[in-house]
Design a protein around this motif. Sequence first.
Motif, PDB file in Angstrom:
ATOM      1  N   TRP A   1       4.970   7.887  -3.508  1.00 32.52           N
ATOM      2  CA  TRP A   1       4.385   6.686  -3.271  1.00 32.52           C
ATOM      3  C   TRP A   1       3.150   7.022  -2.776  1.00 32.52           C
ATOM      4  CZ3 TRP A   1       6.748   2.154  -3.869  1.00 32.52           C
ATOM      5  CH2 TRP A   1       8.329   2.093  -3.798  1.00 32.52           C
ATOM      6  N   TYR A   2       2.169   5.960  -3.316  1.00 32.95           N
ATOM      7  CA  TYR A   2       0.852   5.860  -3.225  1.00 32.95           C
ATOM      8  C   TYR A   2       0.449   4.357  -2.746  1.00 32.95           C
ATOM      9  CZ  TYR A   2       0.459  10.396  -5.555  1.00 32.95           C
ATOM     10  OH  TYR A   2       0.649  11.724  -5.709  1.00 32.95           O
ATOM     11  N   GLN A   3      -0.799   4.387  -1.952  1.00 35.48           N
ATOM     12  CA  GLN A   3      -0.832   2.871  -1.405  1.00 35.48           C
ATOM     13  C   GLN A   3      -2.464   2.843  -1.862  1.00 35.48           C
ATOM     14  OE1 GLN A   3      -2.617   3.391   2.990  1.00 35.48           O
ATOM     15  NE2 GLN A   3      -0.653   3.581   2.888  1.00 35.48           N
ATOM     16  N   GLN A   4      -2.767   1.459  -2.068  1.00 33.49           N
ATOM     17  CA  GLN A   4      -4.323   1.091  -2.553  1.00 33.49           C
ATOM     18  C   GLN A   4      -4.605  -0.188  -1.731  1.00 33.49           C
ATOM     19  OE1 GLN A   4      -5.382   0.741  -6.539  1.00 33.49           O
ATOM     20  NE2 GLN A   4      -7.353   1.141  -6.107  1.00 33.49           N
ATOM     21  N   ALA A   5      -5.217  -0.068  -0.747  1.00 31.28           N
ATOM     22  CA  ALA A   5      -5.624  -1.160   0.201  1.00 31.28           C
ATOM     23  C   ALA A   5      -6.901  -1.786  -0.452  1.00 31.28           C
ATOM     24  CB  ALA A   5      -5.945  -0.773   1.686  1.00 31.28           C
ATOM     25  N   PRO A   6      -7.253  -3.173  -0.226  1.00 30.56           N
ATOM     26  CA  PRO A   6      -8.193  -3.828  -0.825  1.00 30.56           C
ATOM     27  C   PRO A   6      -9.641  -3.219  -0.714  1.00 30.56           C
ATOM     28  CG  PRO A   6      -6.838  -5.424   0.413  1.00 30.56           C
ATOM     29  CD  PRO A   6      -6.293  -3.883   0.754  1.00 30.56           C
ATOM     30  N   GLY A   7     -10.440  -2.826  -1.728  1.00 31.45           N
ATOM     31  CA  GLY A   7     -11.473  -2.115  -1.697  1.00 31.45           C
ATOM     32  C   GLY A   7     -11.501  -0.619  -1.314  1.00 31.45           C
TER      33      GLY A   7
ATOM     34  N   SER B   1       7.187   0.762  12.202  1.00 32.25           N
ATOM     35  CA  SER B   1       6.099   0.567  13.014  1.00 32.25           C
ATOM     36  C   SER B   1       4.817   0.112  12.199  1.00 32.25           C
ATOM     37  CB  SER B   1       5.787   1.980  13.918  1.00 32.25           C
ATOM     38  OG  SER B   1       6.996   2.144  14.615  1.00 32.25           O
ATOM     39  N   LEU B   2       4.979  -0.766  11.325  1.00 28.19           N
ATOM     40  CA  LEU B   2       3.902  -1.186  10.627  1.00 28.19           C
ATOM     41  C   LEU B   2       2.685  -1.890  11.317  1.00 28.19           C
ATOM     42  CD1 LEU B   2       5.959  -2.471   7.684  1.00 28.19           C
ATOM     43  CD2 LEU B   2       4.320  -0.797   7.369  1.00 28.19           C
ATOM     44  N   VAL B   3       1.635  -1.475  10.906  1.00 28.38           N
ATOM     45  CA  VAL B   3       0.252  -1.924  11.266  1.00 28.38           C
ATOM     46  C   VAL B   3      -0.453  -2.460  10.287  1.00 28.38           C
ATOM     47  CG1 VAL B   3       0.167  -0.276  13.440  1.00 28.38           C
ATOM     48  CG2 VAL B   3      -1.009   0.462  11.065  1.00 28.38           C
ATOM     49  N   PRO B   4      -1.505  -3.365  10.745  1.00 31.31           N
ATOM     50  CA  PRO B   4      -2.331  -3.912   9.521  1.00 31.31           C
ATOM     51  C   PRO B   4      -2.890  -3.017   8.600  1.00 31.31           C
ATOM     52  CG  PRO B   4      -2.390  -5.257  11.561  1.00 31.31           C
ATOM     53  CD  PRO B   4      -1.702  -4.200  11.817  1.00 31.31           C
ATOM     54  N   GLU B   5      -3.244  -1.926   8.953  1.00 33.86           N
ATOM     55  CA  GLU B   5      -3.852  -1.011   8.286  1.00 33.86           C
ATOM     56  C   GLU B   5      -3.046  -0.530   7.018  1.00 33.86           C
ATOM     57  OE1 GLU B   5      -6.048  -1.611  11.731  1.00 33.86           O
ATOM     58  OE2 GLU B   5      -4.047  -0.867  11.504  1.00 33.86           O
ATOM     59  N   ASN B   6      -1.611  -0.834   7.059  1.00 32.92           N
ATOM     60  CA  ASN B   6      -0.835  -0.534   6.147  1.00 32.92           C
ATOM     61  C   ASN B   6      -0.782  -1.414   5.140  1.00 32.92           C
ATOM     62  OD1 ASN B   6       1.315   0.844   8.748  1.00 32.92           O
ATOM     63  ND2 ASN B   6       0.188   2.098   7.176  1.00 32.92           N
ATOM     64  N   THR B   7      -1.348  -2.576   5.143  1.00 35.71           N
ATOM     65  CA  THR B   7      -1.514  -3.648   4.184  1.00 35.71           C
ATOM     66  C   THR B   7      -2.037  -3.029   2.776  1.00 35.71           C
ATOM     67  OG1 THR B   7      -1.868  -5.441   5.615  1.00 35.71           O
ATOM     68  CG2 THR B   7      -2.352  -5.604   3.402  1.00 35.71           C
ATOM     69  N   ALA B   8      -1.405  -2.970   1.655  1.00 29.36           N
ATOM     70  CA  ALA B   8      -1.892  -2.458   0.386  1.00 29.36           C
ATOM     71  C   ALA B   8      -0.800  -2.573  -0.654  1.00 29.36           C
ATOM     72  CB  ALA B   8      -1.911  -0.741   0.560  1.00 29.36           C
ATOM     73  N   VAL B   9      -1.410  -2.627  -1.950  1.00 27.79           N
ATOM     74  CA  VAL B   9      -0.263  -2.203  -3.072  1.00 27.79           C
ATOM     75  C   VAL B   9       0.179  -0.997  -2.878  1.00 27.79           C
ATOM     76  CG1 VAL B   9       0.113  -2.628  -5.494  1.00 27.79           C
ATOM     77  CG2 VAL B   9      -1.354  -4.080  -4.320  1.00 27.79           C
ATOM     78  N   TYR B  10       1.634  -0.889  -2.904  1.00 27.41           N
ATOM     79  CA  TYR B  10       2.297   0.412  -3.057  1.00 27.41           C
ATOM     80  C   TYR B  10       2.738   0.771  -4.254  1.00 27.41           C
ATOM     81  CZ  TYR B  10       1.814   0.759   2.232  1.00 27.41           C
ATOM     82  OH  TYR B  10       1.358   1.025   3.516  1.00 27.41           O
ATOM     83  N   TYR B  11       2.342   1.793  -5.026  1.00 29.82           N
ATOM     84  CA  TYR B  11       2.780   2.208  -6.395  1.00 29.82           C
ATOM     85  C   TYR B  11       3.542   3.503  -6.147  1.00 29.82           C
ATOM     86  CZ  TYR B  11      -1.528  -0.372  -7.850  1.00 29.82           C
ATOM     87  OH  TYR B  11      -2.377  -1.389  -7.766  1.00 29.82           O
TER      88      TYR B  11
ATOM     89  N   THR C   1       4.092  -3.000  -5.681  1.00 30.88           N
ATOM     90  CA  THR C   1       4.597  -4.030  -4.843  1.00 30.88           C
ATOM     91  C   THR C   1       3.561  -3.896  -3.606  1.00 30.88           C
ATOM     92  OG1 THR C   1       6.503  -4.891  -3.692  1.00 30.88           O
ATOM     93  CG2 THR C   1       5.900  -2.505  -3.573  1.00 30.88           C
ATOM     94  N   LEU C   2       3.218  -5.364  -3.372  1.00 30.29           N
ATOM     95  CA  LEU C   2       2.610  -5.635  -2.326  1.00 30.29           C
ATOM     96  C   LEU C   2       3.015  -5.764  -0.761  1.00 30.29           C
ATOM     97  CD1 LEU C   2      -0.334  -6.569  -1.457  1.00 30.29           C
ATOM     98  CD2 LEU C   2       0.214  -8.694  -1.751  1.00 30.29           C
ATOM     99  N   VAL C   3       2.450  -5.087  -0.003  1.00 33.25           N
ATOM    100  CA  VAL C   3       2.912  -5.017   1.417  1.00 33.25           C
ATOM    101  C   VAL C   3       1.719  -5.658   2.403  1.00 33.25           C
ATOM    102  CG1 VAL C   3       3.469  -3.800   3.648  1.00 33.25           C
ATOM    103  CG2 VAL C   3       4.645  -3.026   1.167  1.00 33.25           C
ATOM    104  N   THR C   4       2.034  -6.525   3.067  1.00 33.09           N
ATOM    105  CA  THR C   4       1.143  -7.396   3.870  1.00 33.09           C
ATOM    106  C   THR C   4       1.793  -7.353   5.329  1.00 33.09           C
ATOM    107  OG1 THR C   4       0.405  -8.847   2.256  1.00 33.09           O
ATOM    108  CG2 THR C   4      -0.411  -9.401   4.216  1.00 33.09           C
ATOM    109  N   VAL C   5       0.777  -6.780   6.108  1.00 34.67           N
ATOM    110  CA  VAL C   5       1.167  -6.451   7.629  1.00 34.67           C
ATOM    111  C   VAL C   5       0.260  -7.391   8.540  1.00 34.67           C
ATOM    112  CG1 VAL C   5       1.792  -5.114   9.540  1.00 34.67           C
ATOM    113  CG2 VAL C   5       1.901  -4.058   7.064  1.00 34.67           C
ATOM    114  N   SER C   6       0.881  -8.591   8.955  1.00 36.75           N
ATOM    115  CA  SER C   6      -0.144  -9.533   9.485  1.00 36.75           C
ATOM    116  C   SER C   6       0.971 -10.362  10.365  1.00 36.75           C
ATOM    117  CB  SER C   6      -0.660 -10.431   8.365  1.00 36.75           C
ATOM    118  OG  SER C   6      -1.623 -11.328   9.155  1.00 36.75           O
ATOM    119  N   SER C   7       0.196 -10.715  11.380  1.00 41.89           N
ATOM    120  CA  SER C   7       0.800 -12.023  12.528  1.00 41.89           C
ATOM    121  C   SER C   7       0.563 -13.226  11.882  1.00 41.89           C
ATOM    122  CB  SER C   7       0.515 -11.362  13.795  1.00 41.89           C
ATOM    123  OG  SER C   7      -0.743 -11.684  14.004  1.00 41.89           O
TER     124      SER C   7
END
Length: 117
Positions: free
Chosen positions: A36-42, A84-94, A111-117
Motif C-alpha cells: 500500500w502506498y499513499q499520495q497526499a495532495p501536493g 487512530s487516523l489523523v488528518p495527515e493520513n488523508t491521501a489517495v491509497y494505492y 481509493t481516497l481516504v479523508t480524515v477530517s472532523s
Amino acid sequence: QVQLVESGGGLVQPGGSLRLSCAASGIRFSLYTMGWYQQAPGKQRELVATITSGGRTNYADSVKGRFTISRDNAKNTVYLQMNSLVPENTAVYYCNAAHFQTDINYWGKGTLVTVSS
C-alpha cells in the motif's frame, strides 16, 4: 488483463478506523509482494506497508503501531487496517503488486481516504 481494485476508502473522523481492500486478478497472487502506498495532495507517493506472500511485513515509521497490512492468498486480496487516523493520513491509497523475482509491477487506481472532523 491485470487488475488491482481498491475499495474501502471514505471520510472518517480523527481517531477513527478504516479498512482498505485490494482485490487482484490476472496475476498469480502468490508470486507477488503486495503493498500500500499513499499520495497526499501536493506530495510524492510514498510507501505505507508491504507484505510478502509468506506474510513478512514492512511499515513506514509513521504508521507503525497504527496500521496493519494483511493478505488472504485464497481470496487474492490484500488489506490495510488503519486505526487512530489523523488528518495527515488523508491521501489517495494505492495498491501495488510487485513480482518477487522480476521488475514487474502493477498499480491500482487508488481509493481516497479523508480524515477530517
